[in-house]
Design a protein around this motif. Structure first.
Motif, PDB file in Angstrom:
ATOM      1  N   CYS A 321       1.151  -1.472  -0.369  1.00 25.88           N
ATOM      2  CA  CYS A 321       0.181  -0.243  -0.209  1.00 25.88           C
ATOM      3  C   CYS A 321       0.656   1.641   0.273  1.00 25.88           C
ATOM      4  O   CYS A 321       0.363   2.095  -0.195  1.00 25.88           O
ATOM      5  N   CYS A 324       1.766   1.990  -3.345  1.00 31.67           N
ATOM      6  CA  CYS A 324       0.320   1.919  -4.027  1.00 31.67           C
ATOM      7  C   CYS A 324       0.240   4.213  -4.977  1.00 31.67           C
ATOM      8  O   CYS A 324       0.355   4.850  -3.980  1.00 31.67           O
ATOM      9  N   VAL A 326      -2.608   4.920  -5.937  1.00 29.55           N
ATOM     10  CA  VAL A 326      -3.776   5.537  -4.921  1.00 29.55           C
ATOM     11  C   VAL A 326      -3.993   5.763  -4.066  1.00 29.55           C
ATOM     12  O   VAL A 326      -4.781   5.938  -3.059  1.00 29.55           O
ATOM     13  N   CYS A 330      -7.463   5.381  -1.716  1.00 27.66           N
ATOM     14  CA  CYS A 330      -7.408   4.142  -1.119  1.00 27.66           C
ATOM     15  C   CYS A 330      -6.894   4.351   0.164  1.00 27.66           C
ATOM     16  O   CYS A 330      -8.439   3.585   1.062  1.00 27.66           O
ATOM     17  N   PRO A 348      -2.519  -5.124   2.016  1.00 32.02           N
ATOM     18  CA  PRO A 348      -3.316  -4.436   1.462  1.00 32.02           C
ATOM     19  C   PRO A 348      -4.954  -5.394   1.390  1.00 32.02           C
ATOM     20  O   PRO A 348      -4.862  -6.328   1.690  1.00 32.02           O
TER      21      PRO A 348
HETATM   22  S1  SF4 Z   1      -5.198  -1.756  -1.331  1.00 34.92           S
HETATM   23 FE1  SF4 Z   1      -5.578   0.609  -2.316  1.00 34.92          FE
HETATM   24  S2  SF4 Z   1      -3.378   1.123  -1.560  1.00 34.92           S
HETATM   25 FE2  SF4 Z   1      -3.319  -0.862  -0.601  1.00 34.92          FE
HETATM   26  S3  SF4 Z   1      -2.319  -1.609  -2.617  1.00 34.92           S
HETATM   27 FE3  SF4 Z   1      -4.684  -1.648  -2.860  1.00 34.92          FE
HETATM   28  S4  SF4 Z   1      -5.158   0.172  -4.135  1.00 34.92           S
HETATM   29 FE4  SF4 Z   1      -3.345   0.404  -2.726  1.00 34.92          FE
END
Ligand code: SF4
Length: 717
Positions: A321, A324, A326, A330, A348
């Motif tokens: 995460c 990541c 986003v 998120c 995640p």
């Molecule tokens: S859970 Fe959300 S923040 Fe974590 S890797 Fe997946 S999309 Fe990205």
């Protein structure tokens, strides 16, 4: 001892049993079975102690408002007497220390007038769980013997919507991707909720959600998002509002998304403190903290490792995460959804692929140029009047919104000869006809209720535009209430027909079997044409009964009074002429006391009972033009925080009133040499200060209100 972050949200379990047996419920149907050992109902003494703890915490942390939800199980199983006693205990414990924003979350089946009266008396907002239409709701929300709960829930929502709208806070829908997303959306919106929550079903890596494809949940939510966007975002949907907010650098608006530290604590019926309810799905005993309201303060509970972990932002997330793209929107998803035996919550979300796809989809859709408003233009509007350039920006925004809405109606209805005709007409001419104020209202109605009978307005718009362009064309047009109304042109009476043929030859219109024609009339106001809209069947939407067609003599009187009023404005405060010409395109005669009103989805139109004198008319025109102008700004910019949806209805009205009074005070100030307007200005300033203090404004909103205040300060000085 100071907590890392104060707790402001409390979920209070007042009842540990439920009258339904929904198979997706996290309380009874997942790993944690602690409910079996809890008292059925919270004792009033326990609630009093809860209130004492909340009060202590609010005092020590300097919190002036807490948010509490009466929850279960099913909280209404407590019955009205016990609920009343619990509410009293909670209120008296925090009285004088902090304000209480109290909600109840119920399945609704037991909701009746007596309970609604109780909730209204204590300003308890009611949220109801509903998974969509009957088919969607019946998939999970059933009684233990398999009976449907739908009719009782629908009845409860209707009771709130019609009898107690001030305490109706919204609908909570748990997603099942086997349900048709658009049917679910339409069903939820049909209940006019003030807000909708779309909740992912509870699941972990150990107990994954149902799915047929890799990103079912993203695809399901994206279908609703696209429809919601095309509908003009008719109701706040927290998941979408949150992604839009975070993608623009704002805060997350829901516990299940974003990097905001958690400030939520649960208290069970026996007074034990627990972490968020959703963690129950991880393992038996997962939410326990080992602390309770009788022996521990909230500051002590905050030391619990599980709670502290949820206040660490990105540092509390898995390495995946943290890397990541986003992450900001998120935030790893709902804490509970990250659980896997062995690695605990250091993963995640089990919905990771869905969340990423949905966030990217939303960001792509909303990052398309969204009517930029130059800073100077916004400041000039906020100062009270608005330059010609600023008003042109507003008009452009409205044009783009209208086009998008009408195009969505066409997208919904599919190919048609009227749309083909519109596509052959010069866009600037189509825009002139689309600019009729009630087209937007019509499009919103159609998008909200796609099944409603075609009233022929799209065909009528095509005919009006073709005539204006001097073209030749023939179209079949439905007849409604014995007439065909061509916006900007007039009304053709066709008694007894359900459909007729409209023929346009070099711009001349002939309507088959038309018995009479009433043409739209326009007032001439210093070169600005203002339609007298006394024909459009949709003009009755200003909350005041529309008058019938004006006689020629009456129309002549309207011209005289309007002409005189226009001259007064031009003479006394010409800076407001761009406002009047820029936002007013139609006036609807209504019956009743001389007063005006505007409607948010009818930009450009005011409903008016004509006052006898032009001075009063000036005030009414300026007041409503200001409201319309502010509505145009709100269409393009977020002046209010989406998370403040319950506050902002009132606050938006206050802002609209204050903005209208700004112009009226200015007008009166200039009329009377001996009246400085300081008193009125002081009054408006006090209202603006309360809006600034409400915490419901965005950065842009604060700037707007501060600019209004500067204008008033200048007058006072
Ligand atoms: S859970 Fe959300 S923040 Fe974590 S890797 Fe997946 S999309 Fe990205």
């Amino acid at each position: 001892m100071r907590t890392r972050l104060p707790f402001r949200q409390f979920v209070l379990k007042v009842q540990s049993r439920c009258d339904l047996a929904c198979d997706h419920c996290y309380v009874y149907e997942h790993a944690d079975q602690s409910w079996r050992g809890k008292p059925i109902t919270m004792a009033v003494e326990t609630m009093a102690q809860v209130a004492t703890r909340i009060g202590e915490h609010a005092k020590s942390q300097g919190i002036d408002r807490v948010h509490a939800v009466l929850h279960g199980g099913e909280p209404l199983l407590c019955g009205p007497e016990r609920l009343s006693a619990l509410i009293h205990a909670l209120e008296s414990g925090v009285r004088g220390i902090c304000d209480l924003d109290l909600h109840i979350h119920t399945n609704g089946v037991l909701l009746d007038r007596r309970l609604c009266e109780l909730f209204r008396a204590h300003d308890v907002k009611v949220g109801i769980s509903l998974d969509g239409d009957r088919a969607a709701n019946d998939r999970h929300r059933r009684y233990r013997d398999g009976r449907s709960s739908f009719d009782k829930v629908a009845r409860a929502i209707e009771l709130l919507r019609t009898g107690y709208p001030e305490i109706y806070s919204g609908l909570l829908c748990t997603i099942d991707v086997r349900n048709d997303p658009i049917a679910v959306y339409n069903a939820l919106v049909s209940h006019d909720p003030p807000a909708i929550d779309l909740l992912l079903p509870h699941a972990t890596w150990d107990d994954p959600p149902f799915r047929a494809g890799e990103t079912d949940y993203a695809d399901w939510l994206a279908a609703i998002f696209d429809k919601w966007l095309a509908d003009g975002r008719p109701v706040p949907i927290r998941t979408f509002d949150s992604i839009i907010s975070t993608s623009r650098g704002g805060p997350a608006l829901t516990e299940s998304l974003g990097l905001e530290p958690s400030d939520l604590l649960v208290v069970e019926t026996d007074g034990t403190f627990e972490q968020a309810d959703s963690i129950k799905i991880a393992f038996d005993g997962a939410p326990e903290t080992g602390k309770d309201v009788f022996r521990h303060s909230i500051d002590q509970v905050a030391e619990h490792e599980g709670l502290a972990a949820r206040q660490r932002g990105s540092d509390g997330l898995s390495a995946t995460c943290r890397a990541c793209p986003v992450l900001d929107s998120c935030g790893g998803g709902l804490f509970a959804h990250r659980y896997r035996t062995g690695s605990g919550f250091d993963n995640p979300s089990v919905f990771c692929a869905d969340l990423k796809k949905l966030i990217e989809h939303v960001e792509r859709r909303v990052s398309a140029p969204r009517h930029p408003v130059p800073r100077a233009a916004l400041r000039s509007i906020a100062a009270g009047q608005g330059t010609v350039a600023a008003l042109t920006v507003l008009q452009r925004g409205q044009r783009s919104i209208r086009r998008a809405l009408i195009a969505s109606v066409r997208g919904q209805a599919g190919p048609s000869p009227e749309w083909d005709l519109l596509c052959r007409i010069e866009p600037a001419i189509v825009d002139e006809v689309f600019a009729h104020p009630y087209n937007r209202l019509w499009a919103v109605d159609r998008l909200r209720d796609p099944d409603r009978r075609d009233d022929g307005r799209l065909a009528a718009l095509a005919c009006a535009a073709a005539a204006r362009a001097g073209m030749s064309a023939t179209l079949r047009v439905p007849v409604t209430d014995g007439a065909v109304f061509l916006p900007t042109v007039g009304r053709y009476e066709v008694p007894g027909a359900s459909e007729t043929t409209v023929e346009i030859r070099d711009g001349e219109i002939t309507v088959e079997r038309a018995a009479a024609v009433r043409r739209v009339r326009r007032l001439e106001l210093g070169g600005h044409p203002l339609m007298i809209e006394d024909l459009d069947p949709l003009r009755d939407r200003h909350g005041r009964p529309a008058a019938g067609r004006l006689t020629d003599e009456q129309a002549g009187h309207w011209q005289a009074v309007f002409g005189a009023a226009w001259d007064i404005v031009a003479d006394r405060c010409p800076e407001y002429l761009p406002t009047l010409t820029g936002v007013l395109s139609a006036v609807v005669p209504v019956v009743g006391e001389p007063a005006g009103s505007s409607a948010r989805n009818a930009f450009g139109s005011i409903a008016l009972a004509l006052p006898p004198d032009p001075e009063t008319l000036c005030v009414l025109l300026l007041r409503e033009a200001q409201r319309i102008k502010l509505g145009g700004v709100l269409d393009m910019l977020d002046l209010f925080e989406p998370r403040a949806s319950t506050v902002s209805v009132d606050t938006q009205r206050l802002l609209s009133d204050s903005y209208a009074r700004l112009a009226v005070t200015d007008f009166r100030r200039r009329r009377s040499q001996g009246w400085s307007g300081i008193e009125a200005a002081t009054d408006v300033k006090a209202t603006l200060d309360s809006i600034l203090a409400s915490g419901s404004l965005t950065r842009l909103g604060r700037g707007f209100v501060e600019e209004m205040r500067r204008t008033l300060d200048a007058w006072s000085a």
